[in-house]
Design a protein around this motif. Structure first.
Motif, PDB file in Angstrom:
ATOM      1  N   ALA A 104      48.561 151.365 -23.916  1.00  0.00           N
ATOM      2  CA  ALA A 104      49.758 151.574 -24.730  1.00  0.00           C
ATOM      3  C   ALA A 104      50.045 150.293 -25.499  1.00  0.00           C
ATOM      4  O   ALA A 104      50.015 149.198 -24.926  1.00  0.00           O
ATOM      5  CB  ALA A 104      50.939 151.958 -23.858  1.00  0.00           C
ATOM      6  N   SER A 106      52.639 147.978 -27.800  1.00  0.00           N
ATOM      7  CA  SER A 106      54.077 147.751 -27.994  1.00  0.00           C
ATOM      8  C   SER A 106      54.266 146.655 -29.028  1.00  0.00           C
ATOM      9  O   SER A 106      53.518 145.663 -29.064  1.00  0.00           O
ATOM     10  CB  SER A 106      54.747 147.353 -26.675  1.00  0.00           C
ATOM     11  OG  SER A 106      54.166 146.179 -26.135  1.00  0.00           O
ATOM     12  N   ASN A 110      59.222 149.137 -30.301  1.00  0.00           N
ATOM     13  CA  ASN A 110      58.404 150.324 -30.537  1.00  0.00           C
ATOM     14  C   ASN A 110      57.256 150.390 -29.538  1.00  0.00           C
ATOM     15  O   ASN A 110      56.707 149.362 -29.116  1.00  0.00           O
ATOM     16  CB  ASN A 110      57.854 150.321 -31.963  1.00  0.00           C
ATOM     17  CG  ASN A 110      58.966 150.347 -32.997  1.00  0.00           C
ATOM     18  OD1 ASN A 110      59.978 151.018 -32.790  1.00  0.00           O
ATOM     19  ND2 ASN A 110      58.798 149.621 -34.092  1.00  0.00           N
ATOM     20  N   ALA A 112      53.655 152.917 -28.371  1.00  0.00           N
ATOM     21  CA  ALA A 112      52.750 154.012 -28.735  1.00  0.00           C
ATOM     22  C   ALA A 112      51.545 154.033 -27.807  1.00  0.00           C
ATOM     23  O   ALA A 112      50.833 153.027 -27.684  1.00  0.00           O
ATOM     24  CB  ALA A 112      52.283 153.854 -30.181  1.00  0.00           C
ATOM     25  N   ILE A 156      49.250 155.389 -35.342  1.00  0.00           N
ATOM     26  CA  ILE A 156      49.805 154.427 -34.386  1.00  0.00           C
ATOM     27  C   ILE A 156      50.550 153.325 -35.122  1.00  0.00           C
ATOM     28  O   ILE A 156      51.649 152.916 -34.722  1.00  0.00           O
ATOM     29  CB  ILE A 156      48.688 153.833 -33.506  1.00  0.00           C
ATOM     30  CG1 ILE A 156      48.009 154.940 -32.707  1.00  0.00           C
ATOM     31  CG2 ILE A 156      49.240 152.765 -32.564  1.00  0.00           C
ATOM     32  CD1 ILE A 156      46.812 154.471 -31.905  1.00  0.00           C
ATOM     33  N   LYS A 159      53.924 154.510 -36.183  1.00  0.00           N
ATOM     34  CA  LYS A 159      54.894 154.568 -35.091  1.00  0.00           C
ATOM     35  C   LYS A 159      55.423 153.174 -34.746  1.00  0.00           C
ATOM     36  O   LYS A 159      56.604 152.995 -34.440  1.00  0.00           O
ATOM     37  CB  LYS A 159      54.257 155.199 -33.856  1.00  0.00           C
ATOM     38  CG  LYS A 159      53.924 156.669 -33.993  1.00  0.00           C
ATOM     39  CD  LYS A 159      53.219 157.175 -32.743  1.00  0.00           C
ATOM     40  CE  LYS A 159      52.803 158.630 -32.897  1.00  0.00           C
ATOM     41  NZ  LYS A 159      52.043 159.104 -31.715  1.00  0.00           N
ATOM     42  N   LEU A 160      54.517 152.175 -34.764  1.00  0.00           N
ATOM     43  CA  LEU A 160      54.912 150.821 -34.377  1.00  0.00           C
ATOM     44  C   LEU A 160      55.529 150.037 -35.531  1.00  0.00           C
ATOM     45  O   LEU A 160      56.122 148.975 -35.312  1.00  0.00           O
ATOM     46  CB  LEU A 160      53.686 150.059 -33.851  1.00  0.00           C
ATOM     47  CG  LEU A 160      53.029 150.626 -32.592  1.00  0.00           C
ATOM     48  CD1 LEU A 160      51.769 149.840 -32.262  1.00  0.00           C
ATOM     49  CD2 LEU A 160      53.990 150.611 -31.421  1.00  0.00           C
ATOM     50  N   ASN A 204      46.440 159.072 -34.665  1.00  0.00           N
ATOM     51  CA  ASN A 204      47.540 158.863 -33.716  1.00  0.00           C
ATOM     52  C   ASN A 204      47.061 158.502 -32.316  1.00  0.00           C
ATOM     53  O   ASN A 204      47.890 158.213 -31.445  1.00  0.00           O
ATOM     54  CB  ASN A 204      48.399 160.133 -33.620  1.00  0.00           C
ATOM     55  CG  ASN A 204      48.994 160.525 -34.949  1.00  0.00           C
ATOM     56  OD1 ASN A 204      49.675 159.743 -35.582  1.00  0.00           O
ATOM     57  ND2 ASN A 204      48.726 161.742 -35.378  1.00  0.00           N
ATOM     58  N   ASN A 205      45.740 158.526 -32.092  1.00  0.00           N
ATOM     59  CA  ASN A 205      45.232 158.383 -30.722  1.00  0.00           C
ATOM     60  C   ASN A 205      44.313 157.193 -30.493  1.00  0.00           C
ATOM     61  O   ASN A 205      44.264 156.679 -29.387  1.00  0.00           O
ATOM     62  CB  ASN A 205      44.466 159.660 -30.312  1.00  0.00           C
ATOM     63  CG  ASN A 205      45.356 160.882 -30.310  1.00  0.00           C
ATOM     64  OD1 ASN A 205      46.565 160.782 -30.169  1.00  0.00           O
ATOM     65  ND2 ASN A 205      44.760 162.046 -30.475  1.00  0.00           N
ATOM     66  N   ASP A 366      50.126 165.617 -36.604  1.00  0.00           N
ATOM     67  CA  ASP A 366      50.222 165.260 -35.185  1.00  0.00           C
ATOM     68  C   ASP A 366      49.607 166.346 -34.305  1.00  0.00           C
ATOM     69  O   ASP A 366      49.315 166.106 -33.134  1.00  0.00           O
ATOM     70  CB  ASP A 366      51.681 165.051 -34.774  1.00  0.00           C
ATOM     71  CG  ASP A 366      52.296 163.840 -35.460  1.00  0.00           C
ATOM     72  OD1 ASP A 366      51.532 162.924 -35.802  1.00  0.00           O
ATOM     73  OD2 ASP A 366      53.532 163.819 -35.651  1.00  0.00           O
TER      74      ASP A 366
END
Length: 415
Positions: A104, A106, A110, A112, A156, A159-160, A204-205, A366
């Motif tokens: 993960a 960070s 944030n 992800a 990703i 998101k961050l 996203n992964n 997504d």
């Protein structure tokens, strides 16, 4: 000469000004029905071709054809022997050691999750086509920096809320097991070297780091995965099963079919459904052709009787009315084929901007591996659809044509 005459009669009957209003409407309906059916089927098949192309072009470009994983949690005991055995196995084109670990990222507040792949930048390029979707070279992961480098998926990064050059933390569980049976959490800082964007779920992964950093982060003895490129993606399972039997130590083998095969099967299933729909839709339109020709025969009974008294054979009457139905189908196929082809070429552009224009998201990236409706027009599909429509129209025209040839001239001319 007879063929030429049958063509002339078919055109004359088809364009006759003495056609009744109902007959003209049915004629227009049959032509329109075939046109709409052909148009819809070309668009549908083009979309299926587009999804299959994007699956191969995007998803399978970043996913190896097969993966060989060690049963031991600390990695392969004899990595060099495994690699050499795989390279000698039939139908395997390239291999590259790798480390797969769940982690993960960070950055500030944030957070992800991600599948972090430790790769050998030189060998990995032989297995999967990474750089086509990246804004940097994978070789950058080998560069010595104060902080190790990472290449992150666009989803990703979004998101961050990070940019190139930012430093972020990666949390992962190492391979060591404590007395309570749980692994310990390891946190390490990485510097963002670049991004990759495929326009789908992979963004996203996935994230990529150097294989040495991944081994150290996860406290493995050696890499725990080997990525494999196979000669035939559709036979990946058979190829990897054959290769596993030659390896020095027991290993587990998986293929792209295990992760993405359901999607591929769904695409092929829908394609088959589209062909079935093609037959059904065009069949309905052909019923209109039958109705149209039956009415044409009823309206042209007098003209048919005159032709027969002048020496026209039954074969000429059958040919003329059969061609009349085929000409209606060809007209519909031209309209439908041209319209369907043009719309198929426009679909990707329209759907990719649909959200900007109307605020509606057709495909959520997504969930799906792309965020637009792809289209790939193939001439073979157009020819198949048009050919089937014409053949079915020809078959549908035979019954009314035979009925026209059975008219009794004496009875018709005495009325």
């Amino acid at each position: 000469m007879k063929t030429s005459l049958s063509f002339k009669l078919a055109f004359r009957f088809l364009n006759s000004k003495r056609y009744g209003a109902l007959a003209k409407f049915i004629s227009m309906a049959s032509t329109t029905g075939i046109g709409v059916g052909v148009c819809a089927l070309i668009i549908g098949l083009s979309a299926m071709n587009g999804f299959e192309y994007e699956l191969n072009n995007r998803v399978l470009s970043l996913i190896p054809g097969a993966e060989v994983s060690s049963y031991d949690k600390t990695g392969f005991y004899n990595l060099e022997g495994e690699v050499k055995a795989l390279e000698k196995a039939p139908n395997i084109k390239a291999v590259s050691p790798a480390v797969s670990l769940n982690g993960a990222f960070s950055f500030g507040a944030n957070f992800a999750p991600a599948m972090v792949i430790g790769i050998d930048p030189v060998n990995e390029k032989k297995v999967i086509d990474l750089e086509r979707f990246m804004d940097c070279k994978t070789d950058i992961l080998n560069e010595a920096e104060a902080e190790p480098l990472v290449i992150i998926g666009h989803g990703i990064a979004k998101k961050l809320n990070i940019k190139k050059g930012d430093e972020l933390n990666l949390s992962a569980i190492d391979a060591k097991t404590n007395s309570d049976g749980l692994g310990s959490m390891v946190v390490k800082t990485f510097k963002v070297a670049g991004f990759f964007k495929t326009g789908g779920q992979i963004d996203n992964n996935f994230a990529f780091i150097n294989i040495k950093e991944a081994v150290a982060l996860s406290a493995l003895r050696a890499p725990n995965t080997i990525h494999v490129k196979v000669s035939n993606m559709l036979e990946a399972r058979e190829i990897i099963n054959t290769a596993l039997a030659t390896l020095p130590e027991p290993c587990d083998g998986t293929t792209w079919i295990d992760s993405q095969g359901k999607l591929y099967s769904d695409i092929n299933m829908i394609r088959q459904i589209m062909y079935l729909a093609m037959i059904l839709v065009i069949s309905v339109a052909c019923f209109n052709i039958v109705s149209n020709l039956v009415m044409a025969v009823s309206e042209k009974r007098h003209e048919i009787a005159i032709l027969m008294t002048m020496g026209a054979k039954k074969a000429l009457i059958i040919k003329s009315f059969t061609l009349m139905g085929v000409f209606s189908a060809i007209k519909g196929c031209i309209y439908g084929g041209v319209t369907g082809s043009l719309l198929s070429l426009c679909i990707p552009y329209v759907t990719s901007h649909f959200k900007d224009w109307f605020g509606i998201e057709l495909l959520n990236e997504d969930i799906y591996f792309i965020n637009f409706v792809p289209s790939r027009l193939m001439i073979s599909d157009v020819l198949i659809v048009v050919g089937c429509a014409i053949v079915m129209s020809f078959i549908a025209s035979i019954y009314p044509a035979i009925k026209a040839s059975k008219i009794d001239p004496a009875q018709e001319l005495n009325l």
